[in-house]
Motif scaffolding. Structure first.
Motif, mmCIF file in Angstrom:
data_model
loop_
_atom_site.group_PDB
_atom_site.id
_atom_site.type_symbol
_atom_site.label_atom_id
_atom_site.label_comp_id
_atom_site.label_asym_id
_atom_site.label_seq_id
_atom_site.Cartn_x
_atom_site.Cartn_y
_atom_site.Cartn_z
ATOM 1 N N VAL A 1 0.830 -1.199 0.000
ATOM 2 C CA VAL A 1 0.000 0.000 0.000
ATOM 3 C C VAL A 1 0.865 1.250 0.000
ATOM 4 N N LEU A 2 1.912 1.259 0.803
ATOM 5 C CA LEU A 2 2.798 2.418 0.827
ATOM 6 C C LEU A 2 3.472 2.626 -0.527
ATOM 7 N N ALA A 3 3.996 1.567 -1.101
ATOM 8 C CA ALA A 3 4.687 1.693 -2.385
ATOM 9 C C ALA A 3 3.730 2.134 -3.483
ATOM 10 N N SER A 4 2.506 1.670 -3.421
ATOM 11 C CA SER A 4 1.533 1.987 -4.456
ATOM 12 C C SER A 4 0.923 3.370 -4.295
ATOM 13 N N GLU A 5 0.624 3.759 -3.043
ATOM 14 C CA GLU A 5 -0.142 4.968 -2.788
ATOM 15 C C GLU A 5 0.714 6.169 -2.383
ATOM 16 N N SER B 1 -1.790 13.375 -4.309
ATOM 17 C CA SER B 1 -2.475 13.011 -3.067
ATOM 18 C C SER B 1 -1.645 12.021 -2.261
ATOM 19 N N THR B 2 -1.556 12.254 -0.956
ATOM 20 C CA THR B 2 -0.841 11.361 -0.050
ATOM 21 C C THR B 2 -1.843 10.529 0.752
ATOM 22 N N ILE B 3 -1.337 9.532 1.461
ATOM 23 C CA ILE B 3 -2.204 8.745 2.335
ATOM 24 C C ILE B 3 -2.811 9.643 3.411
ATOM 25 N N THR B 4 -2.045 10.592 3.923
ATOM 26 C CA THR B 4 -2.570 11.505 4.941
ATOM 27 C C THR B 4 -3.685 12.369 4.377
ATOM 28 N N MET B 5 -3.543 12.824 3.135
ATOM 29 C CA MET B 5 -4.602 13.589 2.488
ATOM 30 C C MET B 5 -5.840 12.716 2.255
ATOM 31 N N GLN B 6 -5.631 11.485 1.831
ATOM 32 C CA GLN B 6 -6.755 10.573 1.644
ATOM 33 C C GLN B 6 -7.434 10.286 2.978
ATOM 34 N N LEU B 7 -6.632 10.183 4.036
ATOM 35 C CA LEU B 7 -7.187 9.964 5.364
ATOM 36 C C LEU B 7 -8.053 11.145 5.787
ATOM 37 N N ALA B 8 -7.565 12.367 5.564
ATOM 38 C CA ALA B 8 -8.350 13.561 5.890
ATOM 39 C C ALA B 8 -9.671 13.564 5.127
ATOM 40 N N LYS B 9 -9.621 13.217 3.850
ATOM 41 C CA LYS B 9 -10.845 13.148 3.050
ATOM 42 C C LYS B 9 -11.795 12.094 3.599
ATOM 43 N N ASN B 10 -11.271 10.909 3.870
ATOM 44 C CA ASN B 10 -12.133 9.816 4.321
ATOM 45 C C ASN B 10 -12.752 10.085 5.687
ATOM 46 N N LEU C 1 -2.164 -7.240 -5.195
ATOM 47 C CA LEU C 1 -3.464 -7.121 -5.867
ATOM 48 C C LEU C 1 -4.408 -6.214 -5.084
ATOM 49 N N LEU C 2 -4.416 -6.340 -3.767
ATOM 50 C CA LEU C 2 -5.273 -5.468 -2.950
ATOM 51 C C LEU C 2 -4.800 -4.020 -3.030
ATOM 52 N N ALA C 3 -3.504 -3.804 -3.011
ATOM 53 C CA ALA C 3 -2.980 -2.435 -3.040
ATOM 54 C C ALA C 3 -3.358 -1.720 -4.333
ATOM 55 N N VAL C 4 -3.244 -2.394 -5.467
ATOM 56 C CA VAL C 4 -3.544 -1.728 -6.741
ATOM 57 C C VAL C 4 -5.041 -1.657 -7.006
#
Length: 226
Positions: free
Chosen positions: A64-68, A100-109, A180-183
């Motif tokens: 997930v980190l490598a992908s996102e 977009s970063t994971i932190t930005m996606q987290l803020a959105k979610n 597969l889950l990450a992508v």
């Protein structure tokens, strides 16, 4: 008019204060996303089983980190390097979306809504900066992995995704299943990690090939021993 203005100020204060207070509270409780709440309100199913990050496959964490967000451990909630690169190749909304970063996606979610708009982006970035101050990187990723939408039928979080796609827990995923889950994350309504087509298989294969080159810095901030 004075009464209306006073109520408007109070409403604005509540709107501003709510995510600030919740950002602190979410260090202690298991939050849900605004999309999960919307599905509950509309009577749609929500499947989510919280998993501590220590009980999630390290292969999925790395994938997930490598992908996102490969610079997750080093950025400030906003990846200024990625943002500048995207700005050089694009402009406006597409640029902010691509960076977009994971932190930005987290803020959105946690606090905002889906869909593309300048208003949402204008709110998302300062909220990401705030979350990065009040929440550890490990906690940010733990929450993200437990509230991200991962399927078309209300599957949220790594455990629900792993069970739906592969019939196993998020702690027992193979490297291939994790990739597969990450992508799948960018398009969970149309990508099927349990029955991947050629395109999804290719994306997962490319991600697996990249992972050895990403190095230990991917997870350096997480304090994971595995």
């Amino acid at each position: 008019m004075g009464l209306i203005r006073a109520w408007a100020w109070k409403a604005a204060l509540i709107v501003v204060a709510t995510p600030l207070v919740l950002g602190l509270l979410y260090n202690l409780v298991q939050p849900v996303s605004t999309l999960m709440l919307a599905r509950w309100v509309s009577g749609q199913p929500v499947v989510r089983e919280w998993r501590p990050i220590a009980d999630i496959s390290p292969a999925l964490v790395r994938s997930v980190l490598a992908s996102e967000d490969a610079r997750f451990c080093t950025h400030i909630g906003i990846d200024l390097v990625e943002l500048q690169q995207v700005l050089d190749d694009s402009d406006g909304l597409d640029a902010s979306r691509g960076a977009s970063t994971i932190t930005m996606q987290l803020a959105k979610n946690l606090f905002l809504w889906n869909g593309r708009s300048y208003v949402r982006k204008a709110l998302e970035m300062p909220l990401a900066l705030y979350l990065n101050v009040v929440m550890s990187k490990r906690r940010q990723l733990e929450i993200y992995l437990n509230i991200a939408e991962w399927g078309p039928d209300g599957e949220f979080g790594a455990e629900a995704a792993a069970q739906a796609a592969f019939g196993r827990g998020a702690d027992r995923l193979s490297a291939r299943q994790a990739a597969l889950l990450a992508v799948t994350l960018p398009n969970p309504h149309h990508r099927r990690p349990g029955k991947p087509g050629p395109g999804l298989s290719r994306l997962a294969g490319n991600l697996q090939a990249r992972l050895p080159r990403e190095g230990p810095e991917l997870t350096a901030c997480l304090g994971l021993d595995r």
